[in-house]
Design an enzyme around this catalytic site. Structure first.
Site, PDB file in Angstrom:
ATOM      1  N   ARG A 199     -58.455  25.916 105.381  1.00 31.48           N
ATOM      2  CA  ARG A 199     -59.518  26.726 105.976  1.00 31.48           C
ATOM      3  C   ARG A 199     -59.063  28.178 106.037  1.00 31.48           C
ATOM      4  NH1 ARG A 199     -62.527  23.241 104.942  1.00 31.48           N
ATOM      5  NH2 ARG A 199     -63.931  22.060 106.286  1.00 31.48           N
ATOM      6  N   GLU A 239     -66.365  33.669 104.235  1.00 32.91           N
ATOM      7  CA  GLU A 239     -66.688  33.216 102.871  1.00 32.91           C
ATOM      8  C   GLU A 239     -68.125  33.592 102.575  1.00 32.91           C
ATOM      9  OE1 GLU A 239     -65.795  29.042 102.757  1.00 32.91           O
ATOM     10  OE2 GLU A 239     -63.653  29.409 102.839  1.00 32.91           O
ATOM     11  N   HIS A 244     -64.256  28.309  97.475  1.00 31.54           N
ATOM     12  CA  HIS A 244     -64.238  27.057  98.271  1.00 31.54           C
ATOM     13  C   HIS A 244     -64.775  25.880  97.446  1.00 31.54           C
ATOM     14  CE1 HIS A 244     -64.282  25.490 102.698  1.00 31.54           C
ATOM     15  NE2 HIS A 244     -63.959  24.527 101.839  1.00 31.54           N
TER      16      HIS A 244
HETATM   17  C1  GLV Z   1     -64.142  21.021 102.539  1.00 31.39           C
HETATM   18  O1  GLV Z   1     -63.604  22.056 102.769  1.00 31.39           O
HETATM   19  C2  GLV Z   1     -64.157  19.901 103.425  1.00 31.39           C
HETATM   20  O2  GLV Z   1     -63.648  20.005 104.557  1.00 31.39           O
HETATM   21  O3  GLV Z   1     -64.703  18.861 103.040  1.00 31.39           O
END
Ligand code: GLV
Length: 331
Positions: free
Chosen positions: A241, A270, A289
């Site tokens: 994260r 983001e 991401h």
């Molecule tokens: C993606 O970042 C998730 O937590 O599934």
């Protein structure tokens, strides 16, 4: 014959068909049509009166939202393994189970971690830019030197499912593996990984990869002191994260070459704003991401999120529940 009234659910974005078909077959589903996430007001408006909520990591769900949806809300299903976007204690206080999607995205995320280690360590994106812009003139012995992988040390901060999957890949590359995890860890079969104190891991690792959840203990864990403890030749990778990394400190460490490079799949915010100084750095590889964005993984995530949602609507235990204490409270 009595008509069965379908439970009402709000789904905060279009998810893959595998999961969506399951939801629309069982529920009266209102699916947010936008490409961008619904705002707070839009979630409240769309979900008011709903029995279930399926949300994404881009939606912040707290007690005020839960109360606005109403006391009939039976389940919150997060289409992600991480659940820092949900105030789980607020859900638990209201007896609402929260679901997530663990396990199925482990391999895809570990693959992405390795892709970033390779891209940042071997300057793949920087090299590609040099080819495209014509600044590469000829093969040259000292041009674009980067990190070695065989016999290098990988430091895994967090040794849960994803950290372990990265360790398996690193074994194949002939790396030595250290890990640091404050929770009790059982050894991983088939991988020679040694536990290490964080300061030892940072001192010895050529690659440091983050695999912890985001919580109060890990927010800005990668700060100036953390980065200063790394080798100047080391590469930092974050597929967990964004807020785990203090980005101002990372910018300074990369700009001053205090560390060699970084690969980020996650940032804070983001996306990064277009003027972000991080985007000026050649020794940073940044992705949008996408660690879990493989065909099969996203299909399975949609299914697992749908299964959690439907189990909650039926009053059954969620197959993957992050606050199982809600069940104990019923007794
Ligand atoms: C993606 O970042 C998730 O937590 O599934």
């Amino acid at each position: 014959m009595r008509r069965m009234v379908k439970p009402k659910v709000f789904v905060t974005r279009t998810i893959l068909d595998q999961g969506l078909n399951l939801i629309t077959g069982y529920c009266d589903a209102d699916v947010w049509p936008g490409e961008m996430p619904p705002g707070r007001g839009e979630i409240l408006e769309g979900a008011r009166g709903a029995d279930g909520l399926l949300c994404l990591l881009t939606d912040r769900i707290d007690g005020a939202i839960m109360d606005g949806i109403g006391p009939q809300l039976k389940v919150i299903s997060n289409h992600a393994v991480g659940f820092d976007n949900i105030v789980v204690s607020d859900a638990t206080a209201r007896g609402i189970p929260v679901g997530n999607t663990p396990g199925i995205l482990t391999d895809a995320t570990a693959d992405m971690t390795f892709a970033l280690m390779l891209a940042a360590g071997r300057r793949i994106v920087e090299g590609e830019r040099a080819v495209r812009t014509g600044s590469w003139k000829t093969w040259s012995p000292a041009f674009m030197l980067g990190a070695d992988f065989a016999r290098a040390t990988l430091g895994l901060v967090g040794f849960g499912r994803i950290g372990r999957a990265v360790a398996h890949r690193a074994s194949g590359f002939g790396m030595r593996i250290l890990y640091h995890d404050p929770s009790p860890v059982i050894p991983e079969p088939g991988v020679a990984a040694e536990p290490a104190e964080l300061h030892v891991l940072l001192r010895e690792a050529d690659f440091v990869s983050i695999h912890t959840p985001l919580d109060n203990a890990t927010r800005h864990m990668v700060n100036a002191a953390f980065l200063a403890s790394m080798k100047p030749t080391a590469v930092l990778v974050n597929t967990a994260r964004g807020p785990i990394v203090d980005q101002a400190a990372l910018y300074e460490a990369l700009r001053s070459k205090r560390i060699f490079a970084a690969g980020l799949d996650v940032t804070d915010p983001e996306p990064l704003p277009p003027g972000s100084p991080l985007l000026e750095l050649d020794n940073l590889v940044v992705c949008p991401h996408i660690a879990s964005a493989s065909w099969a993984t996203r299909a399975r995530m949609s299914l697992m999120a749908a299964e959690n949602l439907i189990a909650g609507l039926k009053g059954e235990r969620l197959p993957n529940c992050v606050n199982p204490e809600v069940y104990a409270k019923e007794k």
